[in-house]
Design a protein around this motif. Structure first.
Motif, PDB file in Angstrom:
ATOM      1  N   ASP A  69      52.786  -5.580  60.480  1.00  0.00           N
ATOM      2  CA  ASP A  69      53.709  -6.345  61.423  1.00  0.00           C
ATOM      3  C   ASP A  69      53.528  -7.760  61.447  1.00  0.00           C
ATOM      4  N   THR A  70      52.118  -8.019  61.469  1.00  0.00           N
ATOM      5  CA  THR A  70      51.832  -9.335  61.936  1.00  0.00           C
ATOM      6  C   THR A  70      52.096 -10.359  60.521  1.00  0.00           C
ATOM      7  N   LEU A  71      51.713  -9.637  59.508  1.00  0.00           N
ATOM      8  CA  LEU A  71      51.837 -10.336  58.223  1.00  0.00           C
ATOM      9  C   LEU A  71      53.572 -10.848  57.786  1.00  0.00           C
ATOM     10  N   ARG A  72      54.309  -9.406  58.377  1.00  0.00           N
ATOM     11  CA  ARG A  72      55.748 -10.056  58.078  1.00  0.00           C
ATOM     12  C   ARG A  72      56.517 -11.092  58.864  1.00  0.00           C
ATOM     13  N   GLN A  73      55.812 -11.319  60.012  1.00  0.00           N
ATOM     14  CA  GLN A  73      56.241 -12.524  60.809  1.00  0.00           C
ATOM     15  C   GLN A  73      55.667 -13.775  60.119  1.00  0.00           C
ATOM     16  N   THR A  74      54.898 -13.777  59.292  1.00  0.00           N
ATOM     17  CA  THR A  74      54.584 -15.055  58.585  1.00  0.00           C
ATOM     18  C   THR A  74      55.669 -15.466  57.262  1.00  0.00           C
ATOM     19  N   LEU A  75      56.487 -14.270  56.959  1.00  0.00           N
ATOM     20  CA  LEU A  75      57.157 -14.310  55.780  1.00  0.00           C
ATOM     21  C   LEU A  75      58.553 -14.876  56.197  1.00  0.00           C
ATOM     22  N   PRO A  76      59.286 -15.461  55.165  1.00  0.00           N
ATOM     23  CA  PRO A  76      60.572 -15.845  55.377  1.00  0.00           C
ATOM     24  C   PRO A  76      61.414 -14.815  55.961  1.00  0.00           C
ATOM     25  N   GLU A  77      62.450 -14.976  56.788  1.00  0.00           N
ATOM     26  CA  GLU A  77      63.287 -14.011  57.523  1.00  0.00           C
ATOM     27  C   GLU A  77      63.775 -12.980  56.465  1.00  0.00           C
ATOM     28  N   ALA A  78      64.279 -13.710  55.248  1.00  0.00           N
ATOM     29  CA  ALA A  78      65.051 -12.840  54.294  1.00  0.00           C
ATOM     30  C   ALA A  78      64.006 -11.870  53.487  1.00  0.00           C
ATOM     31  N   ASP A  79      62.653 -12.166  53.612  1.00  0.00           N
ATOM     32  CA  ASP A  79      61.886 -11.251  52.973  1.00  0.00           C
ATOM     33  C   ASP A  79      60.740 -10.171  53.879  1.00  0.00           C
ATOM     34  N   ARG A  80      61.313 -10.444  55.131  1.00  0.00           N
ATOM     35  CA  ARG A  80      60.645  -9.332  56.218  1.00  0.00           C
ATOM     36  C   ARG A  80      60.730  -7.839  56.061  1.00  0.00           C
ATOM     37  N   ASN A  81      61.911  -7.632  55.521  1.00  0.00           N
ATOM     38  CA  ASN A  81      62.354  -6.133  55.476  1.00  0.00           C
ATOM     39  C   ASN A  81      62.027  -5.567  54.207  1.00  0.00           C
ATOM     40  N   ARG A  82      61.318  -6.442  53.218  1.00  0.00           N
ATOM     41  CA  ARG A  82      60.856  -5.817  51.840  1.00  0.00           C
ATOM     42  C   ARG A  82      59.575  -5.001  51.997  1.00  0.00           C
ATOM     43  N   GLN A  83      59.605  -3.916  51.344  1.00  0.00           N
ATOM     44  CA  GLN A  83      58.367  -3.132  51.225  1.00  0.00           C
ATOM     45  C   GLN A  83      57.228  -3.711  50.645  1.00  0.00           C
TER      46      GLN A  83
END
Length: 270
Positions: A69-83
């Motif tokens: 979850d922490t790493l997802r926050q560092t990604l662009p918003e379009a890529d946060r839901n990618r597995q």
């Protein structure tokens, strides 16, 4: 896991030749020693991945982790839901190289115990003590092993080592009862081993008894997908029932061919 042009197609596992298995049985019967059978559980999960390999989780499976979850926050918003992808630590069933990796693991394990790999059949391992004249033979068909010999102490050591390495769920039969789907019986004095395919054939027809009675000759050896050009296709495609019968007919034919190769008919007369 494999490199194109080097070992990309190394997805096989060497298996013992049927002639080798028969020779081992004949040697055990000649010397009157019990023929043991060992079955390694979850064999393909035992192999170690020797290169980085990443997999995606099957659909419907999601791992909850604060780190992710922490790493997802560092990604662009379009890529946060990618597995995310996960790095394998061990081999898995379905991995193309799993049989090959397990074969290498088993070979290294047996040679480390003092067994020598045969140059003729790479799935057979032998150990001979020149001082005592005692010997041991091990042959492997992926995770099914046949063991026989006069060195009972080493066979006990081998059994303990295998249970320690591959888990206590390992099945060790003092006298082989089945091998490669064939039923085996060893006499009380160990000088005779009988191999029969009757039980395998009976089990086959029990599983498909509801369909075997519907066979009237061989089903049509074609389907619409077998023809590339439309003009080559027959006018009437196979029905669902005919397709089902065709698949089961192939299964029966394949198993009977396998039985014919692995078992021999011996007519002693009356």
């Amino acid at each position: 896991l494999s490199q194109l042009g080097i070992d990309y197609y190394a997805s096989y596992a060497p298996t013992t030749m049927l002639s080798t298995a028969r020779i081992v049985m004949a040697i055990a019967a000649k010397h009157g020693v019990p023929l043991h059978h060992a079955d390694i559980p979850q064999a393909f999960l035992q192999g170690q991945v020797n290169r980085p390999i990443y997999v995606t989780l099957p659909k419907g499976i999601r791992i909850k982790s604060k780190i992710l979850d922490t790493l997802r926050q560092t990604l662009p918003e379009a890529d946060r839901n990618r597995q995310p992808v996960y790095r394998l630590l061990k081999s898995l069933y379905g991995l193309a190289s799993s049989p090959h990796l397990f074969s290498k693991l088993l070979s290294a394990f047996l040679t480390k115990l003092g067994l020598e790999r045969s140059r003729t059949d790479c799935t057979m391992f032998t150990k001979y003590d020149q001082q005592t004249g005692k010997w041991v033979i091990v042959t492997a068909f992926v995770d099914d092993l046949l063991i026989c010999g006069t060195d009972e102490a080493f066979q006990a050591t081998l059994k303990d080592a295998m249970m320690k390495r591959f888990g206590t769920d390992l099945t060790w039969t003092e006298k082989v009862k089945s091998f490669l789907g064939l039923h085996c019986t060893q006499s009380a004095d160990n000088h005779r081993i009988t191999v029969t395919a009757r039980y395998k054939i009976d089990d086959l027809f029990k599983r498909i008894s509801s369909s075997v009675s519907q066979f009237h000759g061989a089903p049509a050896p074609w389907s619409a997908n077998d023809f590339k050009d439309a003009h080559e296709r027959p006018e009437t495609p196979l029905t669902a029932r005919q397709l089902a019968l065709k698949g089961q007919f192939r299964t029966v034919t394949g198993i009977l061919i396998y039985v014919a190769i692995t078992a021999r008919c011996c007519d002693r007369g009356k």
